[in-house]
Design an enzyme around this catalytic site. Structure first.
Site, PDB file in Angstrom:
ATOM      1  N   HIS A 153     -26.773  23.179  47.385  1.00  0.00           N
ATOM      2  CA  HIS A 153     -28.214  23.300  47.183  1.00  0.00           C
ATOM      3  C   HIS A 153     -28.582  24.543  46.366  1.00  0.00           C
ATOM      4  O   HIS A 153     -29.662  24.608  45.774  1.00  0.00           O
ATOM      5  CB  HIS A 153     -28.927  23.347  48.539  1.00  0.00           C
ATOM      6  CG  HIS A 153     -30.285  22.723  48.521  1.00  0.00           C
ATOM      7  ND1 HIS A 153     -31.087  22.684  47.404  1.00  0.00           N
ATOM      8  CD2 HIS A 153     -30.992  22.105  49.488  1.00  0.00           C
ATOM      9  CE1 HIS A 153     -32.222  22.088  47.688  1.00  0.00           C
ATOM     10  NE2 HIS A 153     -32.196  21.718  48.950  1.00  0.00           N
ATOM     11  N   ASP A 369     -26.955   3.755  38.440  1.00  0.00           N
ATOM     12  CA  ASP A 369     -26.285   2.500  38.097  1.00  0.00           C
ATOM     13  C   ASP A 369     -25.135   2.836  37.153  1.00  0.00           C
ATOM     14  O   ASP A 369     -25.347   3.155  35.986  1.00  0.00           O
ATOM     15  CB  ASP A 369     -27.277   1.546  37.436  1.00  0.00           C
ATOM     16  CG  ASP A 369     -26.651   0.207  37.053  1.00  0.00           C
ATOM     17  OD1 ASP A 369     -25.414   0.065  37.164  1.00  0.00           O
ATOM     18  OD2 ASP A 369     -27.407  -0.688  36.628  1.00  0.00           O
TER      19      ASP A 369
END
Length: 431
Positions: A153, A369
């Site tokens: 993070h 994708d």
């Protein structure tokens, strides 16, 4: 889901480095840990070919993406001059693990809640003070794939992380024809002023430090879903112009205060990270890569949050967001520059007066994708801190428009929160 009998067998572990020379330098940052996520892909008649989630193709695409996202190929280190944490951009690479789950199908994986077990099975186990990015491609019994990721993070917030996964998947799907937007790595845009100056209102709005302690009892993780129609009814109940985030956060905060039976005069606190990219003057580039989130806070007597109409509670939250202007953002940057921050990842749980809500609403969760279709499910892999709620798009890859709540709460309160949540949603639908 009971999963102690399930095991995942590691087939290969390697490092993927940038395919071209990348800058070698140090990038300053703040102290946080890895965010574990999981993408679930099912093979179908079209995708079930010999090259479904081809490892070599995935690695080649990642190597290309790491040229632009070079901090993710670095290591967490300490600056020798000031002792501050930084990313050492040394090109050593991201960890890439290939695994096989002989007893698990995609339907089995969907039954897991965010948990240490889900993370153990599908996300690489790495030290919080080392690698910036690690991924694990796990081939399932049914032919599907679970893609587990751990991205530090300190290197990137959710928006930057999704930008990387969009880029990696675009290179994998389209190769040289991929159209990508390059990230901005100019960390000086968030540099403190000289001399620093903290506006008095800043410390009333920002939450610079969270108070954590050991939980007083067992915790429970639950996933709730709210349909698109119920979201619309809730926003209508809260008043025109209310955002989905403000409406859902108001609902969760009120239900949590009621279920916890807080003393009426106690101070109830809600904290949530807000994106400062468009709150500065001039605004940060939309593709700024880093952690451009600050925690905002709203505080009120517990009786007010429990008894006010939801529109008033949502208004309190919206007011905190609206107050975040350039001066308050600059003051927060200056404060964090002067403050003595703990270098250890925070541990423990929140007091019952506190609630933290992190929103991934509107983020491109389902855009990864790689050439074999969008994920059926994208989720946080673990949520282990009591009092923490994640709001996510409940798209199921098909754009249903609902909201999914990933909640970690005291086990004694979780059922009452669920009852109140759906009772109030049903009431909102009747209004």
């Amino acid at each position: 889901m009971k999963s102690m009998d399930f095991e995942v067998r590691v087939v290969e572990s390697s490092f993927v480095t940038p395919s071209e020379p990348a800058p070698r330098k140090g990038l300053w940052l703040a102290n946080q840990g890895h965010t574990p996520t999981i993408y679930l892909y099912s093979s179908n008649d079209v995708a079930a070919t010999a090259d479904f989630f081809d490892v070599a193709r995935l690695k080649e695409a990642m190597a290309r993406a790491l040229v632009a996202f070079y901090p993710l190929a670095g290591r967490l280190g300490i600056n020798n001059d000031d002792g501050r944490m930084e990313i050492s951009c040394n090109g050593e690479g991201a960890l890439f693990v290939v695994a096989q789950a002989d007893d698990l199908t995609a339907d089995d994986v969907k039954k897991f809640k965010p948990s240490p077990e889900l993370r153990r099975l599908f996300v690489p186990l790495i030290e919080s003070s080392s690698i910036m990015l690690a991924v694990q491609v796990t081939f399932l019994k049914c032919g599907g794939v679970a893609l587990g990721t751990a991205l530090h993070h300190v290197a990137a917030d959710a928006l930057s992380a999704f930008h990387f996964f969009q880029t990696w998947s675009a290179f994998c799907k389209h190769g040289d024809r991929a159209t990508v937007e390059l990230p901005c790595h100019d960390r000086t845009l968030l540099r403190a002023r000289s001399p620093p100056a903290v506006h008095p209102d800043a410390l009333l709005t920002f939450y610079p430090k969270h108070v954590l302690s050991s939980p007083s009892g067992p915790l429970a993780v639950q996933v709730f879903t709210i349909s698109k129609d119920r979201i619309a009814s809730l926003k209508h109940l809260c008043g025109g112009g209310t955002s989905t985030f403000c409406a859902v956060s108001a609902l969760v905060w009120q239900c949590t205060c009621l279920a916890r039976r807080l003393p009426p005069d106690s101070e109830a606190r809600l904290a949530f990270p807000a994106d400062l990219r468009h709150r500065m003057s001039p605004p940060l580039p939309s593709r700024y890569f880093g952690n451009a989130m600050f925690w905002l806070g709203v505080t009120s007597a517990a009786r007010d949050i429990a008894t006010e109409v939801l529109g008033s509670v949502a208004g309190r939250i919206r007011g905190a967001v609206d107050r975040m202007d350039d001066e308050l953002v600059r003051s927060a940057i200056d404060y964090f520059e002067m403050a003595e921050m703990d270098s250890r990842p925070p541990r423990g749980t929140l007091p019952q007066t506190d609630l933290h809500i992190t929103s991934w609403l509107g983020r491109p969760q389902y855009d990864a994708d790689f050439g074999w279709g969008k994920p059926e499910l994208m989720s946080l892999a673990e949520n282990h801190r009591g009092g923490v709620v994640f709001l996510m798009n409940d798209d199921d890859g098909a754009g249903s428009g609902g909201v999914r709540l990933l909640m970690c709460m005291e086990a004694v309160n979780i059922k009452e929160i669920e009852r109140l949540l759906y009772a109030k949603l049903a009431l909102a639908a009747c209004c």
